[in-house]
Scaffold this active site. Structure first.
Site, PDB file in Angstrom:
ATOM      1  N   THR A 160      43.436 -15.521   8.306  1.00  0.00           N
ATOM      2  CA  THR A 160      43.028 -16.121   9.581  1.00  0.00           C
ATOM      3  C   THR A 160      42.159 -15.106  10.332  1.00  0.00           C
ATOM      4  O   THR A 160      42.605 -14.489  11.304  1.00  0.00           O
ATOM      5  CB  THR A 160      44.251 -16.511  10.438  1.00  0.00           C
ATOM      6  OG1 THR A 160      45.135 -15.368  10.543  1.00  0.00           O
ATOM      7  CG2 THR A 160      45.003 -17.658   9.816  1.00  0.00           C
ATOM      8  N   ASP A 213      46.078 -19.660  -5.689  1.00  0.00           N
ATOM      9  CA  ASP A 213      44.933 -18.993  -5.070  1.00  0.00           C
ATOM     10  C   ASP A 213      43.663 -19.482  -5.744  1.00  0.00           C
ATOM     11  O   ASP A 213      43.653 -19.748  -6.954  1.00  0.00           O
ATOM     12  CB  ASP A 213      45.056 -17.467  -5.206  1.00  0.00           C
ATOM     13  CG  ASP A 213      44.175 -16.716  -4.218  1.00  0.00           C
ATOM     14  OD1 ASP A 213      42.935 -16.759  -4.380  1.00  0.00           O
ATOM     15  OD2 ASP A 213      44.705 -16.094  -3.288  1.00  0.00           O
ATOM     16  N   LYS A 270      54.781 -14.235  17.562  1.00  0.00           N
ATOM     17  CA  LYS A 270      54.098 -13.222  16.749  1.00  0.00           C
ATOM     18  C   LYS A 270      52.990 -12.536  17.544  1.00  0.00           C
ATOM     19  O   LYS A 270      52.846 -11.310  17.526  1.00  0.00           O
ATOM     20  CB  LYS A 270      53.515 -13.870  15.486  1.00  0.00           C
ATOM     21  CG  LYS A 270      52.652 -12.946  14.619  1.00  0.00           C
ATOM     22  CD  LYS A 270      53.458 -11.753  14.095  1.00  0.00           C
ATOM     23  CE  LYS A 270      52.603 -10.808  13.262  1.00  0.00           C
ATOM     24  NZ  LYS A 270      52.185 -11.376  11.979  1.00  0.00           N
ATOM     25  N   CYS A 314      45.989  -6.577  11.780  1.00  0.00           N
ATOM     26  CA  CYS A 314      46.822  -7.414  12.654  1.00  0.00           C
ATOM     27  C   CYS A 314      46.575  -7.177  14.137  1.00  0.00           C
ATOM     28  O   CYS A 314      46.193  -8.106  14.858  1.00  0.00           O
ATOM     29  CB  CYS A 314      48.304  -7.179  12.345  1.00  0.00           C
ATOM     30  SG  CYS A 314      48.823  -7.841  10.745  1.00  0.00           S
TER      31      CYS A 314
END
Length: 463
Positions: free
Chosen positions: A85, A30, A232, A288
């Site tokens: 994202t 990271d 997904k 999400c």
């Protein structure tokens, strides 16, 4: 195997720690040195039940570590891309973090070692090819089918925040989008322990889940990368439609005098429908569902295949947020100068994720109507404050503080801490100016609250 995981968020931390627990030497990479420090100290950078214990166990065992150095991908057999994202203003996905990860991987990819690169992030159709192209151009290596030096695979995550560890060890299905036979062999080997649930008995107290009820092994579903990427999105969109539908039914129940809880329970007994995602609420939200439905709608519009059912679900969901505000307005009339206490800032219990929550819309609406808003959440206040620092609201450390001189209490997230056996509802009632409660989760005991002197309302129910 040697595994590298790019990103230490919800997906990266859980994925890295889980594979490390099977004995794979795993490094989480990271760019944030503070997250790296926290992980190497054996702590989780995010709140997820059980994850602190899992990370402490795997770091102490020497199989999990973290670094800011992308050079470590040289030693990896498998590299997971698990970066954020976020959505662009038009609803499409911003792939800047995915592109940056691909470029950084390309700079240090080992030409003498076949490497499988796995898109774990939720990404649009075609991202597998996009990542392969970026790496080929930047590294000079080839992703030629069955003969290249690396392969890119789609392997979407299906983790529920608050239940992520249970989902990673006991998944319903593992979806692999892959066109390369060598990569598929690697993926089958990588997931062998999870597919066969091998070694779970040696994991002890850290990885036994009392709530686990699945009796069958997960399904390994192999398909092409584009289909895998789309699975997904369409799964989350379908669940969004289901939630919006039951919330519309709840609004109808209020008009007709029916009980939405019983109606939903009766629907759920139909095996073609099932009881999952038929819980009435103030609407779906979180990191999400809003993002994934927006991307699906954007790509459908772009390619002339508009998903009108999903669009209607999105509109209905916003209507449900507004409907909750309207219920408070019907009870209190003008909200100008009224004090509203809000319980719950995360989109669900057992997570600190306060991104794109119903609370963000509803609180902004209440403030816009002139209300003074006091809020509480067991885990989500820090993130909510960072995301919505512009909102002039009071952050409270106790439920009693939320209730002081309140004209209404609005329960948005059904944390156990707010349950009748845990919260000090009697004390709260005594401190309120007007003891009105709107329970958007139908999670409280109406009769007990009535006996305490509360004026109680749920969604889609009558008393």
């Amino acid at each position: 195997m040697n595994i590298a995981v790019i990103g230490s968020g919800y997906v990266g931390s859980v994925t890295g720690a889980a594979f490390a627990s099977f004995g794979h030497r795993t490094v989480v990479i990271d760019i944030d040195p503070e997250k790296v420090r926290v992980l190497n100290a054996g702590q989780s950078p995010i709140y997820e039940p059980g994850l602190d214990e899992l990370i402490e166990y795997t770091v102490r065992s020497g199989v999990l570590s973290a670094s800011t150095d992308y050079k470590l991908v040289r030693d990896a057999d498998v590299i997971f891309i698990a970066v954020g994202t976020p959505s662009l203003p038009d609803g499409a996905v911003d792939l800047a973090y995915v592109d940056a990860a691909a470029s950084s991987i390309a700079a240090f990819l080992n030409p003498d070692r076949y490497t499988v690169i796995i898109n774990k992030s939720t990404v649009p159709v075609g991202t597998t090819d996009r990542v392969a192209s970026i790496i080929e151009q930047a590294s000079g290596l080839a992703a030629t089918l069955n003969t290249g030096q690396f392969s890119v695979v789609s392997n979407p995550e299906f983790l529920r925040e608050g239940y992520a560890l249970e989902d990673v060890y006991y998944p319903d299905r593992i979806v692999i989008g892959c066109s390369d036979s060598r990569a598929l062999t690697v993926m089958r080997s990588l997931y062998k322990d999870m597919l066969e649930q091998n070694g779970y008995d040696r994991m002890g107290e850290y990885f036994l889940f009392p709530s686990h009820t699945k009796s069958s092994s997960p399904v390994l579903f192999e398909t092409d990368p584009k289909s895998s990427e789309l699975i997904k999105y369409v799964s989350n969109a379908f669940l969004s439609v289901k939630i919006s539908y039951v919330n519309e039914v709840a609004r109808l129940c209020e008009k007709l005098g029916a009980n939405a809880l019983d109606v939903a329970a009766g629907m759920g007994l139909d095996s073609r429908i099932g009881p999952q995602f038929l819980q009435v609420s103030s609407g779906w939200s979180g990191s999400c569902f809003p993002k994934d439905t927006a991307e699906l709608l954007a790509v459908g519009k772009k390619y002339g295949a508009e998903l009108t059912v999903v669009k209607a679900a999105e509109q209905s969901n916003m209507r449900m947020h507004e409907y909750c505000v309207e219920k408070i307005m019907r009870r209190l009339k003008s909200l100008n100068g009224k004090r509203i206490g809000v319980l719950g800032l995360t989109f669900k219990p057992n997570t600190d994720d306060a991104r794109h929550t119903q609370a963000s819309f509803i609180i902004a609406r209440l403030v816009g109507l002139g209300a003074h808003v006091a809020v509480h959440d067991p885990k989500g206040m820090d993130m909510f404050r960072r995301l919505h620092g512009h909102l002039p609201i009071q952050y409270c450390h106790t439920l009693e503080e939320v209730a002081i001189h309140a004209d209404a209490i609005l329960l948005l997230t059904h944390w156990n801490e707010y349950g009748m056996g845990n919260a000090s509802w009697q004390t709260m009632q005594q401190r309120m100016r007007n003891p009105y409660v709107l329970d958007t989760r139908n999670a409280l005991d109406p009769l007990a609250l009535f006996e305490m002197g509360f004026d109680y309302e749920g969604l889609g129910v009558h008393f």
